[in-house]
Design a protein around this motif. Structure first.
Motif, mmCIF file in Angstrom:
data_model
loop_
_atom_site.group_PDB
_atom_site.id
_atom_site.type_symbol
_atom_site.label_atom_id
_atom_site.label_comp_id
_atom_site.label_asym_id
_atom_site.label_seq_id
_atom_site.Cartn_x
_atom_site.Cartn_y
_atom_site.Cartn_z
ATOM 1 N N CYS A 23 -22.254 8.201 0.314
ATOM 2 C CA CYS A 23 -21.739 8.193 2.215
ATOM 3 C C CYS A 23 -22.559 6.060 2.345
ATOM 4 O O CYS A 23 -23.466 6.581 2.421
ATOM 5 C CB CYS A 23 -22.800 9.177 2.868
ATOM 6 S SG CYS A 23 -22.521 11.025 2.534
ATOM 7 N N SER A 49 -28.214 9.001 3.657
ATOM 8 C CA SER A 49 -27.640 9.266 3.124
ATOM 9 C C SER A 49 -27.229 9.618 2.061
ATOM 10 O O SER A 49 -26.359 10.970 1.566
ATOM 11 C CB SER A 49 -27.251 7.991 2.923
ATOM 12 O OG SER A 49 -27.483 6.722 2.547
ATOM 13 N N CYS A 98 -17.403 10.050 4.005
ATOM 14 C CA CYS A 98 -18.526 10.042 3.015
ATOM 15 C C CYS A 98 -16.772 10.000 1.937
ATOM 16 O O CYS A 98 -16.386 10.858 1.989
ATOM 17 C CB CYS A 98 -19.000 10.793 2.601
ATOM 18 S SG CYS A 98 -20.974 11.304 4.182
#
Length: 112
Positions: free
Chosen positions: A52, A29, A66
């Motif tokens: 995210c 992420s 996100c």
């Protein structure tokens, strides 16, 4: 000479393992967030935040949405101006085990 053969055999085995398992995997992420910042800056947008919620799986078609905060309205796509509040990230292919993905800005209220 025996040591050289053993080293070659070990390196050969390591290469086979890499070919079988690949060297990629999910995209973290944090890496997605950095990519979104880079894409936004390339468009001249300043992000106040990006989040995210999860890693992007290494599966074609996998998607992560996100959240972002951009302090002004921007042109998300030609002729479409508004508040971008999310980016949809989609895996479009896998190259040697590493996901290749595309990112799409989403206007506030637009379906993910």
């Amino acid at each position: 000479m025996g040591r050289t053969r053993a080293t070659r055999a070990t390196l050969g085995l390591a290469a086979v393992v890499l070919l079988i398992t690949g060297c990629g995997g999910p995209v973290a992420s944090e890496d997605l967030e950095a990519s979104i910042v880079q894409q936004a800056e390339g468009r001249g947008w300043t992000l106040e935040s990006v989040d995210c919620p999860e890693d992007l799986p290494a599966d074609v078609g996998a998607t992560v949405v996100c959240a972002v905060q951009i302090p002004v309205e921007v042109e998300a796509r030609p002729g479409e101006v508004g508040v971008v509040d999310r980016f949809r990230v989609v895996v479009r292919g896998i190259d040697r085990g590493t996901p290749r993905f595309s990112m799409f800005p989403l206007l506030e209220g637009e379906a993910s």
